[in-house]
Scaffold this active site. Structure first.
Site, PDB file in Angstrom:
ATOM      1  N   HIS A   1       1.861   4.607  -2.862  1.00  0.00           N
ATOM      2  CA  HIS A   1       1.981   6.055  -2.644  1.00  0.00           C
ATOM      3  C   HIS A   1       3.388   6.535  -2.986  1.00  0.00           C
ATOM      4  O   HIS A   1       3.571   7.559  -3.652  1.00  0.00           O
ATOM      5  CB  HIS A   1       1.678   6.397  -1.178  1.00  0.00           C
TER       6      HIS A   1
ATOM      7  N   HIS B   1       0.828  -1.208   0.000  1.00  0.00           N
ATOM      8  CA  HIS B   1       0.000   0.000   0.000  1.00  0.00           C
ATOM      9  C   HIS B   1       0.865   1.262   0.000  1.00  0.00           C
ATOM     10  O   HIS B   1       0.688   2.164  -0.822  1.00  0.00           O
ATOM     11  CB  HIS B   1      -0.906  -0.022   1.238  1.00  0.00           C
ATOM     12  N   GLU B   2       1.792   1.294   0.941  1.00  0.00           N
ATOM     13  CA  GLU B   2       2.659   2.473   1.037  1.00  0.00           C
ATOM     14  C   GLU B   2       3.593   2.581  -0.165  1.00  0.00           C
ATOM     15  O   GLU B   2       3.946   3.690  -0.587  1.00  0.00           O
ATOM     16  CB  GLU B   2       3.474   2.429   2.338  1.00  0.00           C
TER      17      GLU B   2
END
Length: 295
Positions: free
Chosen positions: A25, A21-22
């Protein structure tokens, strides 16, 4: 032990989801020219990390989360002159939207990538398809007449719609909940598909966490080569656990292929290639075998 393993596996998977997820980003921000100050897996005190370029990479004490810190995220903080034009809040709306949705987008893609990775075998072969590799003697599948090489197209539970079987791993999901209940299998053999009724046997399946009953029919999938004990009707130097990979130059995928090759020989000698021994590095051995013929 099983419960601890399950909890540990859950934490590893959660950590992987957080990382992915990170990472979404992070990669999107970098690609769009936004300065990333910190990439952290976990929250709280810093346990370990390093700096590369303008970004600090760290592992924090609380693994249930993570974050990507970009320059200018906090409007109350003054932006350094060298960061002008590279802060998150200075970006046009479409860029900020891409960065924001890159994390959930990566989590959406990750299961497909993980499934594909798990589906690949040691030699790049996909997981077993819905083809029967062996049938246990006396099992419900044997009683119903299933044979090695049969392809299971679908399974129908009474009163429900047929369930398509795309991979062999789909089969237990359909069969297990229905012990001692007649199920209709659509079975393809030699290009012809016909219905076969099989009543799964009842089997107790227990572990330290739970106890349950499941239905089984007694079949195993097709693997890259056939696990074979010396088959009946064949006088040969085969040994138990030999992996027969070729007969007369033709690949052997399962016990059905081996039986068909012996039948085609019509009492004539056949040449076999087998992998012998245990472990990954099994030597390839060439054998000569002679089918035994009924008087």
């Amino acid at each position: 032990m099983s419960l601890l393993f399950t909890l540990g596996a859950g934490l590893v998977l959660l950590g992987a989801l957080v990382f992915v997820h990170e990472l979404g980003h992070f990669l999107t921000a970098k690609a769009l020219g936004v300065k990333v100050v910190r990439f952290s897996i976990g929250f709280g005190p810093r346990l370990a990390g390093f700096r590369r370029g303008e970004t600090e990479y760290q592992l924090s004490a609380l693994p249930l989360g993570g974050y990507v810190k970009m320059a200018g995220e906090d409007p109350s903080q003054e932006v350094a002159p060298e960061d002008r034009g590279r802060t998150f809040l200075e970006q046009p709306p479409w860029k900020r939207l891409l960065i924001a949705f890159a994390g959930p987008g990566m989590n959406f893609v990750f299961p497909f990538v993980l499934y594909l990775a798990l589906a690949l075998g040691q030699n790049g072969e996909l997981v077993a398809g819905p083809v029967v590799g062996s049938v246990a003697p006396g099992s419900p599948a044997a009683v119903a007449g299933l044979q090695p090489g049969d392809r299971i197209r679908s399974v129908t539970v009474p009163g429900r719609r047929p369930v398509e079987i795309r991979y062999f791993s789909d089969l237990p999901d359909v069969v297990s909940p229905h012990p001692e209940q007649p199920l209709t299998f659509q079975v393809e053999r030699a290009g012809v598909t016909s219905p076969v009724t099989i009543v799964p046997a009842r089997e107790d399946d227990s572990n330290p966490v739970e106890r349950r009953t499941r239905g089984v029919i007694g079949v195993t999938p097709v693997y890259a080569s056939a696990l074979a004990a010396p088959p009946p009707g064949l006088a040969s130097p085969l040994q138990p656990l030999d992996l027969v990979v070729r007969v007369d130059g033709q690949p052997v995928r399962h016990a059905g292929d081996l039986a068909a090759a012996v039948a085609r020989a019509r009492c004539a000698p056949v040449d076999m290639e087998v992998r012998r021994g245990t472990g990954k590095a099994r030597p390839l051995v060439s054998l000569a075998a002679v089918p035994t013929c009924a008087p």
